[in-house]
Enzyme design. Structure first.
Site, PDB file in Angstrom:
ATOM      1  CE  LYS A  65      -2.630   3.446   1.733  1.00 49.53           C
ATOM      2  NZ  LYS A  65      -2.100   4.387   1.098  1.00 49.53           N
ATOM      3  N   GLY A 124       6.544   5.070   8.320  1.00 48.54           N
ATOM      4  CA  GLY A 124       5.511   6.176   8.341  1.00 48.54           C
ATOM      5  C   GLY A 124       5.654   6.930   9.622  1.00 48.54           C
ATOM      6  CB  SER A 125       3.369   9.321  11.242  1.00 42.11           C
ATOM      7  OG  SER A 125       2.167   8.967  10.908  1.00 42.11           O
ATOM      8  CB  THR A 158       0.090   5.590  10.620  1.00 40.53           C
ATOM      9  OG1 THR A 158      -0.367   6.913  10.320  1.00 40.53           O
ATOM     10  CG2 THR A 158      -0.388   4.578   9.732  1.00 40.53           C
ATOM     11  N   GLY A 159       1.610   4.274  13.081  1.00 40.85           N
ATOM     12  CA  GLY A 159       2.306   2.926  13.755  1.00 40.85           C
ATOM     13  C   GLY A 159       1.409   2.564  14.792  1.00 40.85           C
ATOM     14  CD  GLU A 183      12.337   0.278  10.201  1.00 40.82           C
ATOM     15  OE1 GLU A 183      13.016   1.347  10.559  1.00 40.82           O
ATOM     16  OE2 GLU A 183      12.729  -0.957  10.298  1.00 40.82           O
ATOM     17  CB  CYS A 186      12.899   8.496   8.535  1.00 40.42           C
ATOM     18  SG  CYS A 186      14.176   7.590   7.732  1.00 40.42           S
ATOM     19  CD  GLU A 224       9.450  12.803  11.964  1.00 41.87           C
ATOM     20  OE1 GLU A 224       8.372  12.323  11.812  1.00 41.87           O
ATOM     21  OE2 GLU A 224      10.438  12.275  11.425  1.00 41.87           O
TER      22      GLU A 224
HETATM   23  P1  NAD Z   1       1.938   8.414   7.576  1.00 45.24           P
HETATM   24  O1  NAD Z   1       1.933   7.698   8.844  1.00 45.24           O
HETATM   25  O2  NAD Z   1       0.932   9.392   7.282  1.00 45.24           O
HETATM   26  O3  NAD Z   1       1.588   7.460   6.256  1.00 45.24           O
HETATM   27  C1  NAD Z   1       2.374   6.420   5.896  1.00 45.24           C
HETATM   28  C2  NAD Z   1       1.429   5.428   5.203  1.00 45.24           C
HETATM   29  O4  NAD Z   1       0.458   4.913   6.068  1.00 45.24           O
HETATM   30  C3  NAD Z   1       0.551   5.783   4.080  1.00 45.24           C
HETATM   31  O5  NAD Z   1       0.865   4.662   3.085  1.00 45.24           O
HETATM   32  C4  NAD Z   1      -0.531   6.087   4.569  1.00 45.24           C
HETATM   33  O6  NAD Z   1      -1.501   6.031   3.708  1.00 45.24           O
HETATM   34  C5  NAD Z   1      -0.683   4.878   5.504  1.00 45.24           C
HETATM   35  N1  NAD Z   1      -1.732   5.341   6.470  1.00 45.24           N
HETATM   36  C6  NAD Z   1      -2.247   6.412   6.973  1.00 45.24           C
HETATM   37  N2  NAD Z   1      -3.296   6.282   7.785  1.00 45.24           N
HETATM   38  C7  NAD Z   1      -3.371   4.954   7.898  1.00 45.24           C
HETATM   39  C8  NAD Z   1      -4.295   4.049   8.715  1.00 45.24           C
HETATM   40  N3  NAD Z   1      -5.083   4.646   9.580  1.00 45.24           N
HETATM   41  N4  NAD Z   1      -4.424   2.605   8.594  1.00 45.24           N
HETATM   42  C9  NAD Z   1      -3.153   2.139   7.752  1.00 45.24           C
HETATM   43  N5  NAD Z   1      -2.562   2.865   6.924  1.00 45.24           N
HETATM   44  C10 NAD Z   1      -2.478   4.166   7.303  1.00 45.24           C
HETATM   45  O7  NAD Z   1       3.384   8.982   7.254  1.00 45.24           O
HETATM   46  P2  NAD Z   1       3.684   9.872   6.126  1.00 45.24           P
HETATM   47  O8  NAD Z   1       3.322  11.325   6.232  1.00 45.24           O
HETATM   48  O9  NAD Z   1       3.614   9.296   4.836  1.00 45.24           O
HETATM   49  O10 NAD Z   1       5.494   9.889   6.074  1.00 45.24           O
HETATM   50  C11 NAD Z   1       5.980  10.510   7.217  1.00 45.24           C
HETATM   51  C12 NAD Z   1       6.486   9.859   8.126  1.00 45.24           C
HETATM   52  O11 NAD Z   1       7.149   8.721   8.094  1.00 45.24           O
HETATM   53  C13 NAD Z   1       7.306  10.781   9.405  1.00 45.24           C
HETATM   54  O12 NAD Z   1       6.978  10.564  10.729  1.00 45.24           O
HETATM   55  C14 NAD Z   1       8.859  10.065   9.069  1.00 45.24           C
HETATM   56  O13 NAD Z   1       9.643  10.127  10.040  1.00 45.24           O
HETATM   57  C15 NAD Z   1       8.346   8.386   8.916  1.00 45.24           C
HETATM   58  N6  NAD Z   1       9.673   8.002   7.974  1.00 45.24           N
HETATM   59  C16 NAD Z   1      10.239   7.062   8.774  1.00 45.24           C
HETATM   60  C17 NAD Z   1      11.412   6.304   8.052  1.00 45.24           C
HETATM   61  C18 NAD Z   1      12.242   5.294   8.748  1.00 45.24           C
HETATM   62  O14 NAD Z   1      13.101   4.519   8.152  1.00 45.24           O
HETATM   63  N7  NAD Z   1      12.054   5.238  10.189  1.00 45.24           N
HETATM   64  C19 NAD Z   1      11.453   6.544   6.815  1.00 45.24           C
HETATM   65  C20 NAD Z   1      10.857   7.418   6.213  1.00 45.24           C
HETATM   66  C21 NAD Z   1       9.874   8.119   6.593  1.00 45.24           C
END
Ligand code: NAD
Length: 494
Positions: free
Chosen positions: A188, A241-242, A245-246, A264, A299, A398
């Protein structure tokens, strides 16, 4: 690289994108589409399928069927290796097309995208292709009348959820080891960065990956991401991601089949500069690049500069000079060093963080505002805020944008205390000529990766993963494979 080749690709129309299910392009079950806005100019670039829960369920069913009939996991390792190697070659052959498409979608500067996106994705897939026929099971040191074998089995169906900052690089960090170990995957991508990943998935089919082994569903996280997370038929969720969401993914797992969840997440990484750094001018340049490349949407970005008080003013001046010399603008120009912010919402969020920092006593010494708004795109000047206390919002949360928070420190203990004072633990750096101090700081700063006299650039041979609220488990290196296998014991009476 030739600018004219990039210019030729940038004007090509982008076809609307459907899901990839069972090796076929499939529209959303209700026909709905989402507009994709390019951050370069704010105009509609194309449309992607707005996935429904039914679409996601169809993709999961396809992945499950592919796993159960062993059309991929049952192939000899040499055959899987051949397909993955071919896939890496195809990504390399299409590198420029993929990079330009990705930049039009997410705004990363092209010179970085070329390396970090198709280049890195191909290298990652090749790394795991080469590894897969060199991984042996184990024979346990049992008593002589039994034989204990430890098998490394694929886990089954992997759900992978990806962010928008480096979709190909991060996508490959999941897909490479997952597919190498024989799993099926449902991917996804982020709403604002699906296009290049979808093209890479098509190349996997062209390379010979059997239909159903990799399915891709586009659309909103709250709909299709949630369905994936709550599925009873997904064995492992891998996510970048964030933190927000995690947390949801952990909850989905607890509410469904207790699937394994690897996260991550974000960071607030400390870049710690001591007065005895070997080359302060170089440290200043790398500090600026370490936060401002890809507009800080990295990140591991070094978003907190902790600088020894005795050199604070002089060093900050150098970093300001380096930041102001960086060229911000059209991400498809080769000379651009800082491209666009991914979306208008993200740009607004960055500016809110800057306003809050000022209210809390921070001083903006450069940047702080939106620029190039006449282009219709989303650009922000690299921003440096001094007088940020360790407790301030800008030191604790962040931004994921081009904003550097500067905090002075007096002693090594002070630096460690401030560095470790957030909920995160993803990356960091120490700049010093002292060998013992460098090792002490590596030991004492709580992060997944610590750089010494540099920032960023770690390759695929080393793991990347966070501690604390930066996540668990690792991407990259052979360690990543652990996420995609189950250990199975065979206990045999002789
Ligand atoms: P996000 O959490 O908003 O979205 C990430 C993904 O999760 C997207 O595909 C989104 O559609 C999906 N998502 C959103 N809501 C969801 C839900 N309720 N259920 C399941 N999936 C859902 O994050 P973002 O804004 O796309 O990315 C930025 C974040 O990612 C920052 O916090 C950044 O630090 C982190 N990041 C971490 C790393 C790492 O390796 N640690 C690398 C890159 C980015």
């Amino acid at each position: 690289m030739d600018q004219s080749k990039i210019d030729a690709l940038r004007s090509q129309p982008v076809q609307p994108v459907s899901h990839l299910i069972d090796g076929r392009q499939v529209a959303a079950s209700d026909g709905a589409m989402l507009d994709v806005l390019s951050p370069i100019d704010g105009c509609v670039l194309t449309r992607i399928a707005r996935g429904t829960a039914a679409d996601m369920e169809a993709a999961i069913a396809s992945a499950r069927a592919a796993f159960e009939d062993r059309r991929w996991a049952g192939q000899p390792p040499a055959a899987r290796k051949k397909v993955l190697t071919k896939w890496a070659e195809l990504i390399e052959a299409h590198a420029l097309e993929l990079a330009v498409l990705g930049v039009r979608d997410n705004g990363t500067e092209i010179n970085m995208a070329l390396k970090a996106e198709p280049g890195s994705a191909a290298a990652t897939i090749r790394y795991y292709a080469e590894a897969l026929d060199k991984l042996y099971g184990e024979i346990a040191p049992t008593a002589g009348d039994v034989l204990g074998l430890i098998h490394k089995d694929p886990v089954g169906v992997v759900g992978a959820i990806i962010p928008w900052n480096f979709p190909l690089m991060i996508g490959a960090w999941k897909l490479g080891p997952a597919l190498a170990m024989g799993n099926s995957v449902v991917l996804k991508p982020a709403e604002t960065a699906s296009l290049s990943l979808m093209r890479v998935a098509e190349l996997a089919l062209e390379a010979g990956l059997p239909p159903g082994v990799l399915n891709v569903i586009t659309g909103e996280g709250a709909v299709v991401g949630e369905t994936l997370g709550l599925s009873m038929d997904v064995d492992v969720l891998v996510f970048t991601g964030s933190g927000q969401t995690g947390r949801r993914l952990l909850d989905y797992s607890a509410r469904s089949n207790m699937k394994r969840v690897y996260l991550e997440l974000g960071g607030k990484s400390p870049n710690i500069v001591f007065a005895d750094a070997p080359d302060l001018a170089e440290a200043a340049k790398v500090t600026a690049a370490g936060i401002f490349r890809n507009s800080g949407q990295v990140c591991v970005a070094g978003s907190r500069l902790l600088v020894e008080a005795s050199i604070h003013d002089r060093f900050v001046q150098e970093v300001v000079r380096a930041a102001e010399a960086m060229q911000v603008g059209d991400p498809l120009r080769l000379e651009t060093q800082i491209g666009a912010i991914n979306s208008e919402a993200q740009l607004k969020q960055n500016l809110t963080f800057v306003a809050t920092a000022q209210q809390e006593g921070g001083q903006i010494v450069t940047g702080g505002q939106r620029i190039l708004s006449e282009t219709g795109g989303y650009y922000m000047a690299p921003t440096i805020v001094t007088d940020v206390t360790p407790e301030a919002t800008l030191a604790q949360q962040e931004v994921f944008g081009p904003v550097l928070a500067v905090t002075p420190f007096k002693t090594e203990d002070d630096a460690v205390r401030i560095a470790n004072s957030t909920v995160y633990g993803l990356a960091g750096a120490v700049w010093t000529s002292g060998l013992s101090r460098a090792h002490r700081m590596v030991q004492r700063v709580r992060t997944g990766v610590m750089h010494v006299n540099t920032y960023g650039g770690a390759d695929g041979t080393v793991p990347l993963g966070g501690v604390g609220q930066s996540g668990n488990g690792s991407d990259k290196s052979l360690h990543a494979i652990e996420k995609y296998i189950n250990l199975k014991t065979a206990w045999i009476k002789l």
